[in-house]
Design a protein around this motif. Structure first.
Motif, PDB file in Angstrom:
ATOM      1  N   VAL A  62      16.461  85.666  49.697  1.00 51.84           N
ATOM      2  CA  VAL A  62      16.394  85.455  50.882  1.00 51.84           C
ATOM      3  C   VAL A  62      17.483  84.519  51.785  1.00 51.84           C
ATOM      4  O   VAL A  62      18.208  84.322  50.933  1.00 51.84           O
ATOM      5  CB  VAL A  62      15.353  84.873  50.838  1.00 51.84           C
ATOM      6  N   ASN A  63      17.591  83.951  52.764  1.00 51.72           N
ATOM      7  CA  ASN A  63      18.506  83.418  53.113  1.00 51.72           C
ATOM      8  C   ASN A  63      17.778  81.991  53.998  1.00 51.72           C
ATOM      9  O   ASN A  63      17.763  81.891  54.867  1.00 51.72           O
ATOM     10  CB  ASN A  63      19.275  84.217  54.445  1.00 51.72           C
ATOM     11  N   PRO A  64      17.616  81.507  53.100  1.00 50.95           N
ATOM     12  CA  PRO A  64      16.711  79.604  53.930  1.00 50.95           C
ATOM     13  C   PRO A  64      17.779  79.241  54.534  1.00 50.95           C
ATOM     14  O   PRO A  64      19.213  79.116  54.129  1.00 50.95           O
ATOM     15  CB  PRO A  64      16.348  79.642  52.650  1.00 50.95           C
ATOM     16  N   LYS A  65      17.382  78.093  55.368  1.00 51.75           N
ATOM     17  CA  LYS A  65      18.158  76.892  55.848  1.00 51.75           C
ATOM     18  C   LYS A  65      18.765  76.105  54.720  1.00 51.75           C
ATOM     19  O   LYS A  65      17.981  75.251  54.280  1.00 51.75           O
ATOM     20  CB  LYS A  65      16.891  76.030  57.131  1.00 51.75           C
ATOM     21  N   CYS A  66      19.448  75.676  55.440  1.00 54.38           N
ATOM     22  CA  CYS A  66      20.573  74.995  54.725  1.00 54.38           C
ATOM     23  C   CYS A  66      20.571  72.923  54.277  1.00 54.38           C
ATOM     24  O   CYS A  66      21.409  73.359  55.646  1.00 54.38           O
ATOM     25  CB  CYS A  66      21.429  75.571  53.403  1.00 54.38           C
ATOM     26  N   ALA A  67      20.336  72.454  53.807  1.00 58.92           N
ATOM     27  CA  ALA A  67      20.797  71.137  54.405  1.00 58.92           C
ATOM     28  C   ALA A  67      21.374  70.507  52.884  1.00 58.92           C
ATOM     29  O   ALA A  67      20.966  70.804  52.415  1.00 58.92           O
ATOM     30  CB  ALA A  67      19.757  70.075  54.834  1.00 58.92           C
ATOM     31  N   ARG A  68      22.698  69.383  53.543  1.00 59.31           N
ATOM     32  CA  ARG A  68      23.213  68.793  52.490  1.00 59.31           C
ATOM     33  C   ARG A  68      22.449  66.900  51.921  1.00 59.31           C
ATOM     34  O   ARG A  68      22.284  67.122  51.807  1.00 59.31           O
ATOM     35  CB  ARG A  68      24.877  68.436  52.313  1.00 59.31           C
ATOM     36  N   ALA A  69      21.881  66.515  53.717  1.00 59.54           N
ATOM     37  CA  ALA A  69      21.100  65.001  53.244  1.00 59.54           C
ATOM     38  C   ALA A  69      20.023  65.539  54.024  1.00 59.54           C
ATOM     39  O   ALA A  69      18.929  67.190  54.776  1.00 59.54           O
ATOM     40  CB  ALA A  69      21.628  64.737  54.307  1.00 59.54           C
ATOM     41  N   PRO A  70      17.975  64.616  53.156  1.00 53.14           N
ATOM     42  CA  PRO A  70      17.612  65.364  54.275  1.00 53.14           C
ATOM     43  C   PRO A  70      17.133  64.664  55.591  1.00 53.14           C
ATOM     44  O   PRO A  70      16.366  65.410  56.410  1.00 53.14           O
ATOM     45  CB  PRO A  70      16.457  64.134  53.484  1.00 53.14           C
ATOM     46  N   GLU A  71      17.684  63.635  56.152  1.00 51.65           N
ATOM     47  CA  GLU A  71      18.226  64.019  57.454  1.00 51.65           C
ATOM     48  C   GLU A  71      18.223  65.283  58.304  1.00 51.65           C
ATOM     49  O   GLU A  71      18.002  65.226  59.757  1.00 51.65           O
ATOM     50  CB  GLU A  71      18.883  62.891  57.683  1.00 51.65           C
ATOM     51  N   GLU A  72      19.586  66.263  58.134  1.00 52.53           N
ATOM     52  CA  GLU A  72      19.188  67.345  58.654  1.00 52.53           C
ATOM     53  C   GLU A  72      18.373  68.773  58.672  1.00 52.53           C
ATOM     54  O   GLU A  72      18.672  69.420  59.671  1.00 52.53           O
ATOM     55  CB  GLU A  72      20.518  68.032  58.024  1.00 52.53           C
ATOM     56  N   ILE A  73      16.829  67.863  58.196  1.00 54.09           N
ATOM     57  CA  ILE A  73      16.296  68.472  57.766  1.00 54.09           C
ATOM     58  C   ILE A  73      14.910  67.620  58.472  1.00 54.09           C
ATOM     59  O   ILE A  73      14.256  68.659  59.330  1.00 54.09           O
ATOM     60  CB  ILE A  73      15.731  68.444  56.151  1.00 54.09           C
ATOM     61  N   GLY A  74      14.728  66.245  58.797  1.00 48.13           N
ATOM     62  CA  GLY A  74      14.165  66.214  59.280  1.00 48.13           C
ATOM     63  C   GLY A  74      12.063  66.692  59.022  1.00 48.13           C
ATOM     64  O   GLY A  74      12.193  66.869  57.744  1.00 48.13           O
ATOM     65  N   VAL A  75      11.402  66.216  59.455  1.00 52.79           N
ATOM     66  CA  VAL A  75       9.749  66.014  58.931  1.00 52.79           C
ATOM     67  C   VAL A  75       9.773  67.083  58.969  1.00 52.79           C
ATOM     68  O   VAL A  75       9.317  68.853  59.847  1.00 52.79           O
ATOM     69  CB  VAL A  75       9.527  65.772  60.511  1.00 52.79           C
ATOM     70  N   VAL A  77      11.490  78.109  55.678  1.00 49.35           N
ATOM     71  CA  VAL A  77      12.001  76.701  54.471  1.00 49.35           C
ATOM     72  C   VAL A  77      13.493  76.192  55.001  1.00 49.35           C
ATOM     73  O   VAL A  77      14.213  76.423  55.154  1.00 49.35           O
ATOM     74  CB  VAL A  77      11.452  78.092  53.016  1.00 49.35           C
ATOM     75  N   HIS A  78      13.746  74.803  54.326  1.00 51.67           N
ATOM     76  CA  HIS A  78      14.977  74.203  54.484  1.00 51.67           C
ATOM     77  C   HIS A  78      14.675  73.650  52.865  1.00 51.67           C
ATOM     78  O   HIS A  78      14.589  73.360  52.128  1.00 51.67           O
ATOM     79  CB  HIS A  78      14.706  73.306  54.601  1.00 51.67           C
ATOM     80  N   PHE A  79      16.630  73.934  52.045  1.00 49.29           N
ATOM     81  CA  PHE A  79      16.639  73.966  50.968  1.00 49.29           C
ATOM     82  C   PHE A  79      17.687  71.847  50.969  1.00 49.29           C
ATOM     83  O   PHE A  79      18.680  72.806  51.898  1.00 49.29           O
ATOM     84  CB  PHE A  79      17.217  75.032  50.518  1.00 49.29           C
ATOM     85  N   LEU A  80      17.223  71.318  50.752  1.00 46.87           N
ATOM     86  CA  LEU A  80      18.181  70.656  50.162  1.00 46.87           C
ATOM     87  C   LEU A  80      18.823  70.540  49.046  1.00 46.87           C
ATOM     88  O   LEU A  80      18.400  70.837  47.661  1.00 46.87           O
ATOM     89  CB  LEU A  80      16.689  69.045  50.182  1.00 46.87           C
ATOM     90  N   LEU A  81      20.067  70.875  49.126  1.00 46.13           N
ATOM     91  CA  LEU A  81      20.953  71.712  48.070  1.00 46.13           C
ATOM     92  C   LEU A  81      22.303  70.557  48.048  1.00 46.13           C
ATOM     93  O   LEU A  81      22.737  69.883  49.035  1.00 46.13           O
ATOM     94  CB  LEU A  81      21.465  73.047  48.657  1.00 46.13           C
ATOM     95  N   ARG A  82      22.870  70.306  46.715  1.00 44.79           N
ATOM     96  CA  ARG A  82      23.799  70.104  46.366  1.00 44.79           C
ATOM     97  C   ARG A  82      25.237  70.323  45.629  1.00 44.79           C
ATOM     98  O   ARG A  82      25.613  71.553  47.002  1.00 44.79           O
ATOM     99  CB  ARG A  82      23.537  68.882  44.772  1.00 44.79           C
ATOM    100  N   SER A  83      25.267  71.286  44.826  1.00 46.49           N
ATOM    101  CA  SER A  83      26.094  71.444  44.355  1.00 46.49           C
ATOM    102  C   SER A  83      26.078  73.053  44.777  1.00 46.49           C
ATOM    103  O   SER A  83      27.184  73.598  44.965  1.00 46.49           O
ATOM    104  CB  SER A  83      26.050  71.790  42.436  1.00 46.49           C
ATOM    105  N   ASP A  84      24.865  73.728  45.053  1.00 47.64           N
ATOM    106  CA  ASP A  84      24.758  75.551  45.481  1.00 47.64           C
ATOM    107  C   ASP A  84      24.795  75.400  47.008  1.00 47.64           C
ATOM    108  O   ASP A  84      24.796  76.795  47.357  1.00 47.64           O
ATOM    109  CB  ASP A  84      24.016  75.963  44.850  1.00 47.64           C
TER     110      ASP A  84
END
Length: 141
Positions: A53-66, A26-33
Motif C-alpha cells: 500500500v501507499n499511505p500518505k507520509c509525514a515527518r511531523a504531525p502538523e503535516e497530517i493535521g486533525v 491513512v497517514h503514517f508519521l515516519l522517522r527513519s523509514d
C-alpha cells in the motif's frame, strides 16, 4: 475516515497498511523509514496474502493535521513523546486507540485528552520489520 498512525514500526505499519488496503485515508508519521515508504510504500508479507500500500507520509504531525482516529503503536519507552507527537492530530471528535504493550498508557493519554477519547486495544500477532517499509507477519493476527 482520516487515520493517523503514530509509531510506524512493525505493529503500526501492519495495522495502518491493512486500513489503507481497505480504502481508509491513512497517514503514517515516519522517522527513519520516511524516504523508503514515500517512494515504495509499505509491503506486508503474510501467509494470509502479501500486499503493498501507499499511505500518505509525514515527518511531523502538523503535516497530517486533525484526524478522526489516531492509532498509537509507539513503544511505551517513547511515551514521553506524546505531548510533541499527538496534540496536532487531535480535534474535538478524534478517538485515540493505543495498541501499546504495558500498563498506564490509557491513563496518560486520558490525562492529556480526556478519558472519553481513549480506546485501549489488544493485539495478538507476531510481526517483524525486516527492512524499511517491509513487515513480515509470522503468526496469528
Amino acid at each position: 475516515m482520516k487515520i493517523g498512525i503514530v509509531g510506524c514500526g512493525a505493529l503500526g505499519s501492519y495495522y495502518g497498511a491493512k486500513l489503507c488496503r481497505d480504502g481508509q485515508e491513512v497517514h503514517f508519521l515516519l522517522r527513519s523509514d520516511y524516504d523508503v515508504v514515500r517512494r515504495k510504500g509499505v509491503r506486508i508479507l503474510s501467509d494470509e496474502g502479501d500486499f503493498r500500500v501507499n499511505p500518505k507520509c509525514a515527518r511531523a504531525p502538523e503535516e497530517i493535521g486533525v484526524c478522526d482516529l489516531v492509532i498509537v503503536g509507539l513503544k511505551t519507552t517513547a511515551n514521553d513523546q506524546f505531548p510533541k507527537l499527538i496534540p496536532p492530530l487531535v480535534g474535538e471528535s478524534t478517538a485515540i486507540l493505543t495498541l501499546q504493550n504495558g500498563l498506564g498508557n490509557e491513563a496518560i493519554l486520558g490525562s492529556m485528552f480526556g478519558a472519553e477519547k481513549i480506546l485501549g486495544g489488544l493485539c495478538f500477532v507476531c510481526l517483524n520489520r525486516t527492512e524499511p517499509g517491509v513487515i513480515r507477519q509470522t503468526g496469528a493476527g
